[in-house]
Write a protein that holds these residues in place. Structure first.
Motif, PDB file in Angstrom:
ATOM      1  N   UNK A   1       1.524   9.297  -6.008  1.00 50.16           N
ATOM      2  CA  UNK A   1       1.998  10.657  -5.758  1.00 50.16           C
ATOM      3  C   UNK A   1       2.924  11.128  -6.871  1.00 50.16           C
ATOM      4  N   UNK A   2       3.820  10.250  -7.301  1.00 50.11           N
ATOM      5  CA  UNK A   2       4.743  10.601  -8.387  1.00 50.11           C
ATOM      6  C   UNK A   2       3.979  10.854  -9.678  1.00 50.11           C
ATOM      7  N   UNK A   3       3.012   9.995  -9.971  1.00 50.42           N
ATOM      8  CA  UNK A   3       2.230  10.138 -11.195  1.00 50.42           C
ATOM      9  C   UNK A   3       1.430  11.437 -11.195  1.00 50.42           C
ATOM     10  N   UNK A   4       0.723  11.701 -10.090  1.00 49.65           N
ATOM     11  CA  UNK A   4      -0.112  12.906 -10.045  1.00 49.65           C
ATOM     12  C   UNK A   4       0.735  14.186 -10.114  1.00 49.65           C
ATOM     13  N   UNK A   5       1.929  14.155  -9.505  1.00 51.12           N
ATOM     14  CA  UNK A   5       2.802  15.326  -9.615  1.00 51.12           C
ATOM     15  C   UNK A   5       3.181  15.577 -11.068  1.00 51.12           C
ATOM     16  N   UNK A   6       3.564  14.522 -11.790  1.00 48.80           N
ATOM     17  CA  UNK A   6       3.954  14.693 -13.193  1.00 48.80           C
ATOM     18  C   UNK A   6       2.762  15.108 -14.051  1.00 48.80           C
ATOM     19  N   UNK A   7       1.576  14.641 -13.675  1.00 45.93           N
ATOM     20  CA  UNK A   7       0.372  15.074 -14.396  1.00 45.93           C
ATOM     21  C   UNK A   7       0.162  16.574 -14.177  1.00 45.93           C
TER      22      UNK A   7
ATOM     23  N   UNK B   1       0.824  -1.212   0.000  1.00 41.69           N
ATOM     24  CA  UNK B   1       0.000   0.000   0.000  1.00 41.69           C
ATOM     25  C   UNK B   1       0.855   1.259   0.000  1.00 41.69           C
ATOM     26  N   UNK B   2       1.962   1.235   0.730  1.00 39.19           N
ATOM     27  CA  UNK B   2       2.859   2.388   0.738  1.00 39.19           C
ATOM     28  C   UNK B   2       3.467   2.614  -0.642  1.00 39.19           C
TER      29      UNK B   2
ATOM     30  N   UNK C   1      -2.274  -0.985 -12.450  1.00 42.77           N
ATOM     31  CA  UNK C   1      -2.622  -1.138 -13.863  1.00 42.77           C
ATOM     32  C   UNK C   1      -3.004   0.205 -14.476  1.00 42.77           C
ATOM     33  N   UNK C   2      -3.826   0.959 -13.773  1.00 45.48           N
ATOM     34  CA  UNK C   2      -4.281   2.249 -14.291  1.00 45.48           C
ATOM     35  C   UNK C   2      -3.118   3.197 -14.532  1.00 45.48           C
ATOM     36  N   UNK C   3      -2.176   3.220 -13.607  1.00 46.88           N
ATOM     37  CA  UNK C   3      -1.057   4.167 -13.733  1.00 46.88           C
ATOM     38  C   UNK C   3      -0.034   3.683 -14.751  1.00 46.88           C
ATOM     39  N   UNK C   4       0.273   2.392 -14.734  1.00 49.06           N
ATOM     40  CA  UNK C   4       1.252   1.873 -15.687  1.00 49.06           C
ATOM     41  C   UNK C   4       0.819   2.150 -17.125  1.00 49.06           C
TER      42      UNK C   4
ATOM     43  N   UNK D   1      -1.290  16.123  -4.854  1.00 47.85           N
ATOM     44  CA  UNK D   1      -0.926  14.788  -5.335  1.00 47.85           C
ATOM     45  C   UNK D   1      -0.882  13.786  -4.180  1.00 47.85           C
ATOM     46  N   UNK D   2      -0.411  14.219  -3.028  1.00 46.55           N
ATOM     47  CA  UNK D   2      -0.349  13.320  -1.871  1.00 46.55           C
ATOM     48  C   UNK D   2      -1.743  12.994  -1.350  1.00 46.55           C
ATOM     49  N   UNK D   3      -2.641  13.983  -1.343  1.00 42.66           N
ATOM     50  CA  UNK D   3      -4.006  13.746  -0.869  1.00 42.66           C
ATOM     51  C   UNK D   3      -4.760  12.794  -1.796  1.00 42.66           C
ATOM     52  N   UNK D   4      -4.612  13.011  -3.095  1.00 39.54           N
ATOM     53  CA  UNK D   4      -5.241  12.113  -4.056  1.00 39.54           C
ATOM     54  C   UNK D   4      -4.715  10.692  -3.909  1.00 39.54           C
ATOM     55  N   UNK D   5      -3.422  10.582  -3.664  1.00 38.70           N
ATOM     56  CA  UNK D   5      -2.781   9.270  -3.552  1.00 38.70           C
ATOM     57  C   UNK D   5      -3.266   8.510  -2.328  1.00 38.70           C
ATOM     58  N   UNK D   6      -3.462   9.201  -1.221  1.00 36.97           N
ATOM     59  CA  UNK D   6      -3.958   8.545  -0.006  1.00 36.97           C
ATOM     60  C   UNK D   6      -5.338   7.945  -0.244  1.00 36.97           C
ATOM     61  N   UNK D   7      -6.160   8.675  -0.996  1.00 36.28           N
ATOM     62  CA  UNK D   7      -7.509   8.185  -1.302  1.00 36.28           C
ATOM     63  C   UNK D   7      -7.437   6.971  -2.228  1.00 36.28           C
ATOM     64  N   UNK D   8      -6.631   7.090  -3.276  1.00 41.81           N
ATOM     65  CA  UNK D   8      -6.559   6.041  -4.288  1.00 41.81           C
ATOM     66  C   UNK D   8      -5.899   4.769  -3.757  1.00 41.81           C
ATOM     67  N   UNK D   9      -4.912   4.916  -2.884  1.00 49.32           N
ATOM     68  CA  UNK D   9      -4.152   3.769  -2.376  1.00 49.32           C
ATOM     69  C   UNK D   9      -5.000   2.849  -1.512  1.00 49.32           C
ATOM     70  N   UNK D  10      -6.167   3.301  -1.078  1.00 49.58           N
ATOM     71  CA  UNK D  10      -7.058   2.470  -0.268  1.00 49.58           C
ATOM     72  C   UNK D  10      -7.816   1.463  -1.116  1.00 49.58           C
ATOM     73  N   UNK D  11      -7.768   1.637  -2.443  1.00 50.03           N
ATOM     74  CA  UNK D  11      -8.480   0.735  -3.337  1.00 50.03           C
ATOM     75  C   UNK D  11      -7.593  -0.462  -3.704  1.00 50.03           C
TER      76      UNK D  11
END
Length: 331
Positions: A56-62, A48-49, A108-111, A91-101
């Protein structure tokens, strides 16, 4: 009734299972199965981490691509900055939400949105180069156990080669086995069913991480990944360390094995004091139905994992000492 100071912290059922485990290791081929908790003890992020850091890395680059006039979801995004000080609060806030799924679904979605060449680069950087990695007491005790004459095989769901590095430091030869057959006379082997990303470079293999990779690999009944694990479950007694049993493919293979053999396995499970006893009991019986006897490790609180190495050390002491106090029970 097992009356010994070595096991005084364990409940009766766990103490009994521990004694049975000692008997199995002494008399029968035993395989260690290492999960994410083992690598996490040395500073490597958990599943999960890792997913949260990838997000977080993906959303920052987006966000960076939006600054350059592109407000649509990127395709073939180039990953350049993986360090956490680049990540924005958004990006960190979005990642915390998404990482719970579902982690493999999120992977897959990010790759699918970044350049293929950058995927392994990103996973490797986030696994190893943002953390203070150092040998843990747990891995040291596992290394000692694996060094004994009683165990020749380790299965690990982790991508790292921390165990191999520890063995090499002790002058003990072992082979990393990844997507290829091996012979039982090959000596000590560490099998990586999900692939390997050596910390300091080395053999390059695919890694099974994303949803499509899991489906492709585990939907084939005779894939190497399935057969290599099923063979160990059918022919060995397995000791699970640092495994949460949330991997549906692992559970599937254990269930198949349970229908083919009466082998019983063992698992160290942390006895979280914050969880309801009925919920825990339900889970323990679920594992028993999969052929796994649970050894509950005491915890002071839900983040206290300090006592697990003590019981690995106890196994090592028992195997070395022919006059150990547990010998009268484990004969």
């Amino acid at each position: 009734m097992i009356d010994t100071k070595s096991l005084k912290e364990l409940d009766n059922r766990s103490a009994s299972a521990f004694i049975q485990l000692l008997k199995e290791i002494s008399k029968k081929k035993t395989t260690l199965y290492l999960g994410a908790g083992v690598s996490a003890s040395s500073g490597i992020p958990t599943w999960n981490q890792l997913i949260e850091q990838i997000c977080s890395t993906f959303f920052y680059h987006w966000e960076f691509s939006e600054d350059n006039g592109n407000d649509k979801i990127p395709k073939n995004l180039s990953i350049a900055f993986w360090e956490n000080f680049f990540w924005s609060n958004e990006s960190k806030n979005l990642s915390k939400i998404l990482a719970k799924e579902n982690p493999i679904n999120i992977a897959e979605q990010i790759k699918s949105r970044i350049r293929p060449i950058d995927w392994i680069y990103l996973v490797r950087k986030l696994l190893y180069y943002q953390h203070d990695l150092k040998p843990s007491t747990l891995i040291s005790e596992i290394t000692e156990l694996f060094s004994s004459e009683y165990i020749n095989t380790v299965l690990t769901s982790n991508y790292d080669d921390l165990l191999e590095k520890q063995l090499k430091a002790k002058g003990i030869k072992c082979k990393s086995i990844v997507f290829k057959p091996f012979k039982k006379d090959d000596g000590k082997v560490v099998i990586h069913p999900h692939g390997i990303l050596p910390i300091e470079g080395g053999e390059k293999t695919k890694i099974i991480f994303t949803e499509s990779e899991y489906i492709e690999e585990f939907s084939k009944p005779y894939s190497w990944t399935n057969l290599i694990q099923l063979n160990e479950f059918n022919q060995s007694t397995c000791l699970f360390i640092g495994t949460s049993f949330t991997d549906i493919n692992l559970v599937k293979l254990l269930r198949i094995s349970r229908g083919q053999t009466k082998n019983m396995h063992y698992a160290f499970i942390f006895n979280d004091p914050n969880k309801d006893d009925k919920i825990k009991e339900l889970f323990y019986n679920y594992l028993y139905d999969l052929g796994i006897k649970v050894i509950l490790i005491p915890m002071e609180n839900s983040s206290d994992f300090s006592k697990l190495p003590k019981y690995i050390k106890l196994i090592n002491e028992f195997l070395r000492d022919k006059n150990h106090e547990l010998r009268k029970y484990a004969t």
